[in-house]
Design an enzyme around this catalytic site. Structure first.
Site, mmCIF file in Angstrom:
data_model
loop_
_atom_site.group_PDB
_atom_site.id
_atom_site.type_symbol
_atom_site.label_atom_id
_atom_site.label_comp_id
_atom_site.label_asym_id
_atom_site.label_seq_id
_atom_site.Cartn_x
_atom_site.Cartn_y
_atom_site.Cartn_z
ATOM 1 N N CYS A 1 0.823 -1.207 0.000
ATOM 2 C CA CYS A 1 0.000 0.000 0.000
ATOM 3 C C CYS A 1 0.858 1.258 0.000
ATOM 4 O O CYS A 1 1.680 1.475 0.889
ATOM 5 C CB CYS A 1 -0.929 0.000 1.214
ATOM 6 S SG CYS A 1 -1.938 1.497 1.352
ATOM 7 N N ARG B 1 -0.024 4.543 2.986
ATOM 8 C CA ARG B 1 0.090 4.260 4.413
ATOM 9 C C ARG B 1 0.396 5.459 5.308
ATOM 10 O O ARG B 1 0.376 5.328 6.531
ATOM 11 C CB ARG B 1 1.138 3.165 4.643
ATOM 12 C CG ARG B 1 0.657 1.804 4.231
ATOM 13 C CD ARG B 1 1.721 0.758 4.509
ATOM 14 N NE ARG B 1 2.706 0.647 3.439
ATOM 15 C CZ ARG B 1 3.877 0.047 3.575
ATOM 16 N NH1 ARG B 1 4.244 -0.444 4.752
ATOM 17 N NH2 ARG B 1 4.711 -0.064 2.554
ATOM 18 N N TRP C 1 -9.168 5.784 -0.266
ATOM 19 C CA TRP C 1 -9.684 6.386 -1.501
ATOM 20 C C TRP C 1 -8.805 5.878 -2.626
ATOM 21 O O TRP C 1 -7.742 5.289 -2.401
ATOM 22 C CB TRP C 1 -9.664 7.914 -1.423
ATOM 23 C CG TRP C 1 -8.354 8.477 -0.953
ATOM 24 C CD1 TRP C 1 -7.195 8.597 -1.671
ATOM 25 C CD2 TRP C 1 -8.068 8.960 0.371
ATOM 26 N NE1 TRP C 1 -6.209 9.123 -0.880
ATOM 27 C CE2 TRP C 1 -6.712 9.370 0.373
ATOM 28 C CE3 TRP C 1 -8.825 9.100 1.541
ATOM 29 C CZ2 TRP C 1 -6.101 9.891 1.512
ATOM 30 C CZ3 TRP C 1 -8.206 9.626 2.663
ATOM 31 C CH2 TRP C 1 -6.853 10.016 2.640
ATOM 32 N N GLU D 1 -5.180 3.292 -10.430
ATOM 33 C CA GLU D 1 -5.878 2.014 -10.210
ATOM 34 C C GLU D 1 -7.035 1.881 -11.189
ATOM 35 O O GLU D 1 -7.342 0.800 -11.681
ATOM 36 C CB GLU D 1 -6.414 1.922 -8.774
ATOM 37 C CG GLU D 1 -5.344 1.941 -7.708
ATOM 38 C CD GLU D 1 -5.967 1.801 -6.321
ATOM 39 O OE1 GLU D 1 -6.270 2.843 -5.703
ATOM 40 O OE2 GLU D 1 -6.166 0.664 -5.871
HETATM 41 N N1 ARG Z 1 -6.916 -1.751 -7.014
HETATM 42 C C1 ARG Z 1 -8.235 -1.980 -6.515
HETATM 43 C C2 ARG Z 1 -9.258 -1.424 -7.495
HETATM 44 O O1 ARG Z 1 -8.886 -0.842 -8.463
HETATM 45 C C3 ARG Z 1 -8.440 -1.342 -5.153
HETATM 46 C C4 ARG Z 1 -7.415 -1.692 -4.090
HETATM 47 C C5 ARG Z 1 -7.423 -0.765 -2.895
HETATM 48 N N2 ARG Z 1 -7.128 0.581 -3.300
HETATM 49 C C6 ARG Z 1 -7.095 1.651 -2.479
HETATM 50 N N3 ARG Z 1 -6.859 2.810 -2.995
HETATM 51 N N4 ARG Z 1 -7.332 1.537 -1.182
HETATM 52 O O2 ARG Z 1 -10.451 -1.507 -7.336
#
Ligand code: ARG
Length: 365
Positions: A70, A73, A241, A246
């Site tokens: 992560c 953090r 968030w 991602e």
């Molecule tokens: N990578 C995942 C997604 O695209 C989420 C993982 C957690 N991500 C976060 N920013 N807490 O759905």
């Protein structure tokens, strides 16, 4: 005999947790020692022990702090912890999940939150949330190709076997599915009002808006196991968030997911006849710009990968100041867009697994 071995293991896991947790919370070593005596007798009597609210809350924060993959953090100490260990009825568990979604979404100003349900008890089948994330789009195999999120194909099938039916759009929100022990799983459709979504648009590509692409606001991981002091919380959904990449570099971009790069390239009027035009890279950057622009415009918390990397740098400094050795998984910490522009790319990390932590649930568990 077997139980005795288990008791020793549990005590051995409880000890370092209690000592570290109490030290971090400025409790005296005597308090930690007293507590360990109490835990020992609880284990002898019941085969397990119960965390105090303070231990649970700080333990969950430590688990986030130890999550090597992560990048977010820095904010570990600001995790909001809901204690839902007392809930036994599935209907109450569903209510707690909806409450988590609502409170964490917070109208767009997302709050990092975890809800912790009852721990696994020795010899009993555990409580499980079957969803990968509380909010996730369905995926369907049809003769004309895949509809929705290919990553959800098998879970969508499970939901349909339980009697759930989606609308067969690319963005059907899957139901919550909870299973208590060996009882049959139960599902609940999430009311639309709970699901904050962001329609995708781009400031310089007005045609993008017409494509109807969207993503949900809050990533809520629900299939990981939270281990604190040897206690396994099999249902402990948590959220932060999004980091823009991602969504923009994976969920919407991967060929095995929503595969939107060819479409973006077309909207940009790019020449896709040769890889050397770097049309994929150009499309990737604009898709990521669109994600950040749209979330900002909708008032939904999001972080770009450069800011996230800088925040991670601050986390590294703070951990050093606190005298803790930082652990991290480089291959996950680097962002999938322009990784070498961040300091993370040029740093190496020890990928040791500390406790407390979050773990993957093994398949079938
Ligand atoms: N990578 C995942 C997604 O695209 C989420 C993982 C957690 N991500 C976060 N920013 N807490 O759905």
């Amino acid at each position: 005999m077997k139980d005795n071995i288990h008791h020793t293991d549990l005590m051995e896991a409880a000890k370092p947790f209690i000592e570290l947790c109490y030290a971090e919370l400025n409790r005296t070593p005597e308090e930690a020692e007293d507590r360990l005596m109490n835990i020992r007798s609880q284990i002898e009597l019941t085969g397990t022990y119960e965390h105090t609210l303070e231990e649970l809350t700080h333990g969950a924060k430590m688990a986030w702090r130890n999550s090597n993959r992560c990048i977010g953090r820095l904010f570990w100490d600001r995790l909001k912890v809901f204690d839902a260990r007392h809930l036994t009825e599935t209907s109450d568990i569903f209510s707690a999940l909806l409450h988590h979604i609502e409170s964490a979404t917070n109208g767009g100003k997302i709050m990092p939150t975890i809800t912790i349900f009852k721990a696994a008890r020795p010899g009993e089948a555990p409580l499980m949330i079957k969803n990968h994330q509380l909010i996730r789009y369905a995926g369907y195999d049809t003769p004309d190709g895949t509809i929705g999120d290919p990553a959800s194909l098998s879970f969508t099938k499970e939901c349909m076997e339980l009697g759930w039916r989606g609308d067969l759009t690319d963005y059907d929100v899957l139901p919550l599915v909870v299973q208590q022990g060996n009882e049959p799983p139960e599902w609940l459709a999430i009311p639309k009002s709970y699901v904050l979504e962001v329609p995708l648009e781009h400031p310089e590509l007005p045609a993008l808006k017409e494509e109807g692409i969207k993503w949900y606001g809050v990533p809520l991981i629900s299939d990981m196991l939270l281990e604190i002091g040897g206690i396994m919380y099999t249902a402990a959904p948590f959220n932060g968030w999004y980091m823009g990449t991602e969504i923009g570099a994976r969920n919407l971009a991967d060929e095995g997911r929503y595969n939107k790069l060819p479409l973006i390239a077309k909207l940009m009027g790019q020449d896709t006849s040769s890889e050397t035009t770097l049309w994929r890279d150009r499309a990737l950057v604009e898709l990521n710009a669109a994600v950040l622009y749209s979330y900002k415009k909708a008032g939904v918390s999001i972080v770009d990968h450069h800011s996230a990397a800088a925040q991670f740098g601050l986390f590294e400094q703070r951990e050093q100041q606190a005298g803790r050795e930082l652990t991290g998984d480089w291959s996950w910490l680097i962002p999938p867009v322009s990784p070498a522009t961040t300091h993370i790319f040029h740093t190496s990390y020890h990928n040791d697994i500390r406790s407390p932590n979050f773990h993957y649930r093994s398949k079938g568990q």
